[in-house]
Design a protein around this motif. Structure first.
Motif, PDB file in Angstrom:
ATOM      1  N   THR A 123     -13.973   8.351  11.235  1.00 49.44           N
ATOM      2  CA  THR A 123     -15.273   8.108  11.872  1.00 49.44           C
ATOM      3  C   THR A 123     -15.082   7.769  13.349  1.00 49.44           C
ATOM      4  O   THR A 123     -15.832   8.235  14.214  1.00 49.44           O
ATOM      5  N   ASN A 128     -17.696   9.730   4.222  1.00 49.54           N
ATOM      6  CA  ASN A 128     -18.669   9.535   5.315  1.00 49.54           C
ATOM      7  C   ASN A 128     -19.149   8.095   5.329  1.00 49.54           C
ATOM      8  O   ASN A 128     -19.491   7.539   4.279  1.00 49.54           O
ATOM      9  N   LEU A 129     -19.212   7.521   6.508  1.00 47.89           N
ATOM     10  CA  LEU A 129     -19.697   6.148   6.662  1.00 47.89           C
ATOM     11  C   LEU A 129     -21.220   6.183   6.763  1.00 47.89           C
ATOM     12  O   LEU A 129     -21.776   6.773   7.696  1.00 47.89           O
ATOM     13  N   ASN A 130     -21.863   5.555   5.788  1.00 44.21           N
ATOM     14  CA  ASN A 130     -23.335   5.562   5.745  1.00 44.21           C
ATOM     15  C   ASN A 130     -23.891   4.199   6.135  1.00 44.21           C
ATOM     16  O   ASN A 130     -24.722   3.638   5.430  1.00 44.21           O
ATOM     17  N   ILE A 159     -18.298   0.927  15.835  1.00 47.28           N
ATOM     18  CA  ILE A 159     -17.146   1.815  16.058  1.00 47.28           C
ATOM     19  C   ILE A 159     -17.340   2.611  17.358  1.00 47.28           C
ATOM     20  O   ILE A 159     -16.404   2.743  18.168  1.00 47.28           O
ATOM     21  N   ARG A 160     -18.565   3.094  17.583  1.00 49.78           N
ATOM     22  CA  ARG A 160     -18.841   3.849  18.812  1.00 49.78           C
ATOM     23  C   ARG A 160     -18.582   2.964  20.044  1.00 49.78           C
ATOM     24  O   ARG A 160     -17.913   3.369  20.996  1.00 49.78           O
ATOM     25  N   GLU A 178     -25.292   2.459   9.608  1.00 53.10           N
ATOM     26  CA  GLU A 178     -25.553   2.693  11.039  1.00 53.10           C
ATOM     27  C   GLU A 178     -25.015   1.566  11.905  1.00 53.10           C
ATOM     28  O   GLU A 178     -24.534   1.802  13.018  1.00 53.10           O
ATOM     29  N   GLU A 214     -14.528  10.857  15.268  1.00 51.21           N
ATOM     30  CA  GLU A 214     -15.813  11.559  15.494  1.00 51.21           C
ATOM     31  C   GLU A 214     -16.630  10.905  16.609  1.00 51.21           C
ATOM     32  O   GLU A 214     -17.324  11.591  17.358  1.00 51.21           O
ATOM     33  N   LEU A 215     -16.573   9.593  16.686  1.00 50.99           N
ATOM     34  CA  LEU A 215     -17.440   8.863  17.617  1.00 50.99           C
ATOM     35  C   LEU A 215     -16.766   8.533  18.949  1.00 50.99           C
ATOM     36  O   LEU A 215     -17.314   7.779  19.756  1.00 50.99           O
ATOM     37  N   ALA A 242     -12.607   5.286   7.950  1.00 48.97           N
ATOM     38  CA  ALA A 242     -13.101   4.608   9.164  1.00 48.97           C
ATOM     39  C   ALA A 242     -12.417   5.168  10.404  1.00 48.97           C
ATOM     40  O   ALA A 242     -13.059   5.354  11.451  1.00 48.97           O
ATOM     41  N   LYS A 269     -21.317   2.073  12.287  1.00 46.39           N
ATOM     42  CA  LYS A 269     -21.063   3.217  13.173  1.00 46.39           C
ATOM     43  C   LYS A 269     -21.292   2.825  14.635  1.00 46.39           C
ATOM     44  O   LYS A 269     -20.548   3.248  15.526  1.00 46.39           O
TER      45      LYS A 269
END
Ligand SMILES: Cc1cc2nc3c(=O)[nH]c(=O)nc-3n(C[C@H](O)[C@H](O)[C@H](O)COP(=O)(O)O)c2cc1C
Length: 188
Positions: free
Chosen positions: A28, A161-163, A171-172, A165, A31-32, A25, A168
């Motif tokens: 992730t 990988n977080l699958n 988190i974004r 949405e 990344e975001l 996490a 995600k």
């Protein structure tokens, strides 16, 4: 208008296992992250169990490194596992070591929390215990969104990988809000 000053974030994960969902996490979140933010992940794996007698002789090198990283960061990002309805001993131990005087490094820091757990509550109970410690340490936790990744084993693949949405998206939004919160507190 010039770009706002870059924000440096220190990530701290409370799980040491290789296939940790919380580390996944945290990755992730890296990344975001929004533009203008850097994230470094601390290595807390070598921090010994807290012992005041040891502290009296000086901070062990892995603790000193963590303290310096905390001091240098504009903000912190905790990835918080849930163990027996509370935060992991690994995370609490690292916080306990880093928090000792002189110059308690957490004071005044903005922070955000994410968490993944096997249970439905997605580490909510652990995150609230962590928030309580953050209050004592005079930190400034971001309130929303909460990132509670429940039934984590169904949401990450074997490569981490977080699958999911929805997760995600939370988190974004959290990373965007952390940037704004950090700038608001620093007025930069
Ligand atoms: C000692 C221990 C206690 C746990 N207690 C809880 C708990 O209270 N709630 C929960 O949802 N999961 C609990 N779990 C399961 C963890 O959520 C799961 O192992 C998770 O994958 C740990 O995070 P990690 O993947 O980042 O290592 C516990 C696991 C361990 C090892």
């Amino acid at each position: 208008m010039s770009d706002p000053k870059a924000i440096s974030v220190l990530g701290i994960c409370g799980s040491l296992r290789k296939a940790s969902f919380n580390m996944a996490a945290l990755n992730t979140a890296v990344e975001l992250r929004p533009a203008g933010m850097t994230v470094t992940v601390a290595d807390i794996s070598q921090i010994p169990l807290y012992n005041e007698d040891v502290r009296a002789q000086g901070f062990p090198p892995p603790v000193e490194t963590l303290r310096q990283q905390i001091k240098a960061a504009d903000a912190l990002l905790f990835a918080c596992p849930e163990y027996n309805y509370s935060m992991s001993g690994v995370l609490k131990n690292a916080i306990d070591w880093a928090s000792r005087p002189p110059e308690q490094p957490f004071a005044g820091k903005p922070l955000a929390i994410i968490g993944a757990a096997a249970g439905m509550a997605g580490s909510a109970r652990a995150q609230y215990d962590l928030r309580r410690s953050c209050v004592f340490l005079d930190m400034h936790p971001l309130n929303k969104p909460e990132v509670l990744i429940g039934q984590a084993h169904t949401k990450f693949d074997a490569a981490g990988n977080l699958n999911d949405e929805a997760a995600k998206g939370f988190i974004r939004d959290l990373m965007t809000n952390l940037a704004a919160w950090t700038r608001q507190l620093a007025k930069k």
